[in-house]
Design a protein around this motif. Structure first.
Motif, PDB file in Angstrom:
ATOM      1  N   UNK B 181      42.522 115.128  58.644  1.00 31.35           N
ATOM      2  CA  UNK B 181      41.481 115.160  58.470  1.00 31.35           C
ATOM      3  C   UNK B 181      40.301 115.448  58.487  1.00 31.35           C
ATOM      4  N   UNK B 185      37.271 115.063  55.875  1.00 35.99           N
ATOM      5  CA  UNK B 185      35.996 114.664  55.161  1.00 35.99           C
ATOM      6  C   UNK B 185      35.243 116.273  54.758  1.00 35.99           C
ATOM      7  N   UNK B 189      33.638 115.826  51.252  1.00 42.24           N
ATOM      8  CA  UNK B 189      31.903 115.926  51.206  1.00 42.24           C
ATOM      9  C   UNK B 189      31.245 117.430  50.178  1.00 42.24           C
ATOM     10  N   UNK B 192      31.874 115.345  46.494  1.00 43.51           N
ATOM     11  CA  UNK B 192      30.994 115.024  45.746  1.00 43.51           C
ATOM     12  C   UNK B 192      29.590 115.706  45.831  1.00 43.51           C
ATOM     13  N   UNK B 196      27.123 115.623  42.144  1.00 43.19           N
ATOM     14  CA  UNK B 196      25.681 115.513  42.009  1.00 43.19           C
ATOM     15  C   UNK B 196      24.804 116.912  41.576  1.00 43.19           C
ATOM     16  N   UNK B 210      41.368 104.996  51.865  1.00 44.71           N
ATOM     17  CA  UNK B 210      40.071 104.454  51.955  1.00 44.71           C
ATOM     18  C   UNK B 210      40.094 106.011  51.750  1.00 44.71           C
ATOM     19  N   UNK B 213      37.896 104.800  48.082  1.00 50.81           N
ATOM     20  CA  UNK B 213      37.321 103.956  48.475  1.00 50.81           C
ATOM     21  C   UNK B 213      35.677 104.576  48.973  1.00 50.81           C
ATOM     22  N   UNK B 214      35.798 105.904  49.033  1.00 52.84           N
ATOM     23  CA  UNK B 214      34.709 106.632  49.320  1.00 52.84           C
ATOM     24  C   UNK B 214      34.327 107.393  48.337  1.00 52.84           C
ATOM     25  N   UNK B 233      34.040 100.115  41.194  1.00 51.61           N
ATOM     26  CA  UNK B 233      33.922 100.051  42.613  1.00 51.61           C
ATOM     27  C   UNK B 233      33.636  98.984  42.719  1.00 51.61           C
ATOM     28  N   UNK B 252      47.663  99.982  54.065  1.00 50.64           N
ATOM     29  CA  UNK B 252      46.577 100.829  54.473  1.00 50.64           C
ATOM     30  C   UNK B 252      46.247 100.819  55.409  1.00 50.64           C
TER      31      UNK B 252
ATOM     32  N   UNK C 257      35.135 110.922  60.652  1.00 49.89           N
ATOM     33  CA  UNK C 257      34.966 111.396  59.685  1.00 49.89           C
ATOM     34  C   UNK C 257      36.374 110.825  58.851  1.00 49.89           C
ATOM     35  N   UNK C 258      36.658 109.106  59.138  1.00 48.31           N
ATOM     36  CA  UNK C 258      37.846 108.608  57.984  1.00 48.31           C
ATOM     37  C   UNK C 258      36.845 108.273  57.181  1.00 48.31           C
ATOM     38  N   UNK C 259      36.426 108.125  55.770  1.00 48.95           N
ATOM     39  CA  UNK C 259      35.928 107.032  55.311  1.00 48.95           C
ATOM     40  C   UNK C 259      35.610 105.884  55.992  1.00 48.95           C
ATOM     41  N   UNK C 261      34.689 101.997  55.931  1.00 51.64           N
ATOM     42  CA  UNK C 261      35.305 100.408  55.164  1.00 51.64           C
ATOM     43  C   UNK C 261      34.014  99.743  54.559  1.00 51.64           C
ATOM     44  N   UNK C 262      32.692 100.080  55.024  1.00 49.41           N
ATOM     45  CA  UNK C 262      31.723  99.548  53.970  1.00 49.41           C
ATOM     46  C   UNK C 262      30.681 100.205  54.375  1.00 49.41           C
ATOM     47  N   UNK C 265      28.910 105.086  49.339  1.00 47.30           N
ATOM     48  CA  UNK C 265      29.701 105.160  49.002  1.00 47.30           C
ATOM     49  C   UNK C 265      28.832 106.687  48.560  1.00 47.30           C
ATOM     50  N   UNK C 266      27.683 106.628  48.928  1.00 48.36           N
ATOM     51  CA  UNK C 266      26.816 108.117  48.568  1.00 48.36           C
ATOM     52  C   UNK C 266      26.943 108.431  49.922  1.00 48.36           C
ATOM     53  N   UNK C 267      26.998 107.698  50.903  1.00 46.25           N
ATOM     54  CA  UNK C 267      26.564 108.557  52.308  1.00 46.25           C
ATOM     55  C   UNK C 267      27.770 109.931  52.294  1.00 46.25           C
ATOM     56  N   UNK C 268      26.993 110.921  53.408  1.00 43.38           N
ATOM     57  CA  UNK C 268      28.267 111.218  53.683  1.00 43.38           C
ATOM     58  C   UNK C 268      29.024 111.112  54.503  1.00 43.38           C
ATOM     59  N   UNK C 269      30.492 111.428  54.368  1.00 42.36           N
ATOM     60  CA  UNK C 269      31.484 111.646  55.893  1.00 42.36           C
ATOM     61  C   UNK C 269      30.963 112.605  56.625  1.00 42.36           C
TER      62      UNK C 269
END
Lengths: 281, 327, 323
Positions: B181, B185, B189, B192, B196, B210, B213-214, B233, B252, C257-259, C261-262, C265-269
């Motif tokens: 995990x 991450x 990152x 992404x 960009x 999960x 979703x990200x 989404x 999940x 570092x887990x994605x 829930x809310x 999504x543009x935020x970095x982990x």
């Protein structure tokens, strides 16, 4: 590269039997080089009384054969023949086996069926019989002997290369090569073959030993090149006096035994040194 | 329609296996826009990886078309396909088998440039160095071999190799599922950030909702070779419509300790065999809402909201709902 | 409450390496009767080695140098081979990640389970088949009678794992060690298997030591959690406290570092920079210090001792504060 090489050499040099094998091969190579230097007249010359035992005459350390030829000269010149035939037949067989195995493994389908059918035909024929037939069909010569030996030796290698390819092809780095747009040839040469090289090297090195044995066998049956004196030829000539003068076949026999042993030791050593399982990650 | 980069129509692929014909993908249609992340979700054996391999032209489909930038890839010969290959690249799941163990990191990243004959030696070296820097690899890594690196570092090498040709689309096949995990991450990152900077579109294949979703702008859920739901989404997460999508979301594992397993519904029942000829909806044997019609008719994808489609008999089409309301 | 498992000061070393290459380094862990304890960590943290050490199944390259492992009150390290064989299966048994490699591919499911029952004298040749079916029904193997006659390769991953659990439960162990039991399975199947484990715990009263990397699974299953890093437990406590108010920066980092829930999504982990240490590479100080955002001079010098604060226990000089 250097890190990988260093660990390979370290591993190999720790393997005592393999190092002994290398030393033995060096001795045999030394003999092959020494032959024409010490005995420029060649091994065929009748130099003394026939059937002299080793040490009986100080001029002939290893004695003489039935016709009075110096066994030492025969042994040294024979080393040359055995090594040359062993190596060139192996190179040829490796090339044939690799090309056929690679094509069968890579293209699959009917290409694979055809090539593997061919391989099986060769494999189901006893190799020595086939070699005898090939040499007998042509005139016995260095070229026909090398051809015969390589012709009977390639099938196991083809199977090995094919198996390696089948195992490598689904791996993701090969798929990555396809996605990149590599041509078939580039994929085979840059991605697949380098990763199949280790077992090819190991089994080729062992093949040299088999080739030396095959050549000795052919010469023993009188199918050797009449112009070169090989260990097999000496044994073949000496077999008539086996009971009374056993040293004539024993000396070249030991030479064959030790060279085959040496090559096997080195082959095994290479295998252990290459083996990725024992390599620390 | 002009911003559609990749359009897939009615894709079908059947593999012949010792146990019989296996339909891995059937009737899959989707389109990916420039610069977006399109996720394919589903469990093992649902056909998502096969779709990815077909898009990367590793597997030839039995039927259907794949149009990249107006070129129908399925109509091309291998030779004609080769120059187009640089537009679609792939990032693989297994960081250990995806790199040639006999090549240096530099050689691995440089290879795509060599294959396509781009630049001379000096230019290529410069590009490799630049790419290594971009994915967070130190320059001294260039002369080392893959086995000297950890899983996460290897995945960075794979990403650099995929992106050095500046492709329009990268198929990411479970790119983080083999990683821990904390490393996951880092890689998400990185993907992404690169998207960009470079504007690359991703076909992001994952079993992990999960992660999806990200990452994903658009989500498609696959079940036994078919799409059962596709949605943007916001609409997907606000209103997952197909009972299978809902089951996946519910199953999940959620790191909230007050959300205990005892209190959750669990999907029971067995999957139908993928080898048999099937009638009706494939999910009905596990579906809590199945009724008579589900055993008879395979539901087609129907709109449930703007741009949101689900293959379920219980989906009300928004239009028909309006009609009944008006009547 | 009685501890079924009590590990104290366990250290295990890689053989043949330079000094101090400890894969387990001073580990304390207890599991009470009927409790579900999760041992969480990333690959290389030593969590699987801990599991193997309990049943003395460590690979030959690793040997235990210090510590005690009490299983049901008896030290497994002092047991002879016969006692150990008796203990494996009856006191504790283990379920592995990949059931395909832990089931014998050449034996039917029935034979394998029956064998286990016969070895431990839990059934006779006559009663074994019936007991096997009972066990398979206990793990809710659909169509148990037919499945019993099948070979492992005839079963799907989920069913194989059920067969493996039935095998592990054959001798009614008091502790079930589950080493990443669902990592190879799909989420919907994972949920079935995890729920099965919880049901079995409730019905049979056995304890479960769940070894996993997945904090989601931990949250759903565990009563207590122990977080492992570099061969040590760095934090342990009840599941709610540990996941909602982690004190150790490593636990905190794993959770963040887990994605989320809310989250946008543009935020970095959040990343944990760097990599976990190799065994033997940490000479002094806190093993997490090189990757820790809160570390300072003392962290690289002195390894923190286990500190207790209410229900939380952690090894850290600069813990996050309880809310």
């Amino acid at each position: 590269m250097s890190a990988v090489r260093n660990s390979f050499f370290r591993r190999f040099s720790r393997n005592l039997p393999a190092v002994a094998g290398v030393l033995l091969i060096l001795v045999i190579t030394g003999m092959a080089i020494a032959g024409p230097i010490f005995y420029p007249a060649g091994p065929w010359k009748l130099v003394g009384r026939p059937l002299l035992w080793p040490g009986e005459d100080a001029r002939f350390l290893l004695g003489t054969d039935v016709l009075g030829r110096d066994l030492m000269a025969g042994l040294l010149h024979g080393a040359r023949v055995s090594l040359m035939i062993g190596i060139s037949a192996t190179v040829a067989a490796t090339l044939i086996g690799t090309v056929i195995g690679a094509a069968a493994g890579y293209f699959g389908g009917w290409v694979d069926r055809l090539l593997m059918g061919l391989t099986e035909i060769f494999q189901t024929t006893p190799p020595f019989v086939l070699a005898v037939v090939v040499v007998a069909a042509f005139k016995p010569s260095m070229a026909s002997i090398v051809t015969a030996i390589s012709l009977v030796s390639w099938p196991p290698l083809a199977r090995l290369v094919r198996a390696q390819f089948l195992q490598l092809m689904p791996q993701e780095f090969v798929l990555a090569g396809v996605v990149m747009g590599m041509s078939n040839l580039r994929l085979i040469v840059t991605q697949l073959l380098p990763n199949a090289l280790t077992p090819i090297i190991v089994s080729s090195s062992l093949m040299i030993a088999t080739a030396i044995l095959l050549e000795a066998g052919l010469s023993f049956l009188g199918l050797g090149d009449p112009n070169v004196m090989s260990w097999g030829y000496i044994i073949g000539v000496g077999r008539e006096v086996l009971r009374t003068h056993w040293y004539i076949i024993t000396i070249p026999g030991l030479a064959v035994l030790f060279s085959v042993l040496a090559i096997n030791l080195v082959g095994e050593g290479l295998n252990d040194a290459f083996n990725p399982r024992s390599r620390s990650r | 329609m002009t911003d559609d980069l990749l359009v897939i129509r009615d894709l079908r692929k059947t593999f012949s296996t010792p146990s019989g014909a296996l339909t891995a993908v059937s009737q899959v249609s989707l389109s990916i826009k420039r610069g977006e992340t399109y996720a394919l979700a589903g469990e093992s054996g649902c056909g998502k990886s096969t779709v990815g391999k077909i898009v990367a032209a590793l597997v030839k489909p039995d039927a259907g078309s794949i149009t990249l930038d107006g070129n129908d890839l399925t109509a091309l010969s291998p030779r004609q396909l080769r120059p187009l290959r640089r537009k679609v690249q792939m990032i693989f799941q297994d960081p250990f088998s995806s790199l040639n163990p006999r090549a240096t990191v530099r050689r691995i990243i440089e290879e795509p440039l060599i294959v396509h004959g781009l630049g001379n030696r000096g230019e290529r070296r410069r590009k490799v160095a630049e790419m290594m820097d971009r994915v967070g690899l130190r320059p001294e890594a260039a002369d080392r071999f893959p086995h000297e690196f950890s899983g996460g570092q290897r995945q960075r090498i794979g990403i650099a190799r995929a992106l050095i040709l500046n492709p329009d689309l990268v198929v990411c096949d479970e790119p983080v599922s083999a990683l821990d995990v904390s490393v996951q991450a880092q890689i998400l990152n990185l993907l992404k950030d690169l998207q960009r900077e470079l504007g690359t579109a991703y076909l992001f294949i994952s079993h992990d909702l999960s992660v999806i979703r990200h990452m994903a702008d658009r989500i498609a859920v696959m079940h036994l070779g078919q799409l059962v739901e596709t949605a943007p989404r916001a609409s997907f997460w606000a209103n997952p419509t197909h009972p299978y999508s809902r089951a996946l979301i519910a199953a999940r594992p959620d790191p909230n300790p007050r959300n205990r397993l005892q209190d959750k519904p669990v999907l029971e029942g067995e999957l139908p065999s993928p080898f048999e000829k099937r009638k009706g909806c494939d999910f009905r044997s596990r579906c809590p809402l199945a009724f008579g019609l589900c055993a008879e008719v395979d539901p087609p994808l129907r709109p449930s909201a703007p741009d949101h489609y689900a293959a379920c008999h219980l989906v009300d089409e928004p239009d028909s709902r309006n009609h009944t309301a008006a009547a | 409450m009685n501890a079924i498992l009590d590990i104290k000061g366990l250290r295990a070393c890689l053989r043949g390496r330079s000094e101090n290459a400890y894969v387990i380094d001073g580990l304390d862990l207890t599991v009470q009767e009927g409790e579900v304890v999760a041992l969480v960590g990333e690959s290389g943290s030593g969590k699987s080695m801990t599991a193997f050490s309990i049943l003395q199944l460590l690979p030959p390259a690793i040997h235990i140098t210090d510590g005690t492992i009490l299983l049901g009150g008896h030290d497994v390290m002092k047991m002879d081979v016969r006692t150990l064989r008796q203990v494996r299966g009856t006191q504790a048994s283990i379920v592995f990640q990949e059931p395909m490699t832990s089931l014998n591919p050449l034996m039917t499911v029935e034979r394998q389970i029956a064998e286990m029952l016969l070895i431990h004298g839990k059934a006779t040749r006559r009663t074994a088949p019936g007991k096997v079916i009972e066990l398979l029904e206990l793990v809710r193997m659909p169509d148990a009678k037919r499945r019993a006659k099948q070979y492992p390769h005839n079963l799907s991953g989920g069913l194989r794992q059920r067969a493996m659990i039935a095998l592990a439960l054959a001798c009614e162990p008091r502790l079930l060690i589950a080493d990443e039991p669902t990592t190879a399975l799909d989420v919907t199947i994972q949920q079935q298997i995890l729920k099965l484990l919880l049901d079995l715990r409730d019905r049979l009263g056995m304890a479960i030591l769940l070894i996993t990397h997945d904090l989601g699974v931990v949250a759903e299953m565990a009563d207590r959690v122990a977080v492992m890093y570099a061969g040590r437990i760095v934090e342990h406590g009840p599941v709610v406290e540990l996941l909602e108010a982690p004190r150790h920066p490593y636990t905190h980092g794993l959770l963040s570092c887990l994605p989320a829930e809310h989250a946008d999504p543009d935020e970095r982990l959040t990343e944990i920079p760097g990599l976990p240490p190799q065994p033997g590479s940490i000479r002094q100080g806190c093993p997490f210090a090189p990757r820790c955002p809160r570390s300072d001079a003392i962290c690289t010098e002195v390894e923190p001792a286990m500190t207790s604060d209410g229900a939380s226990h952690y090894k850290c000089h600069h813990p996050w504060t309880a809310p």
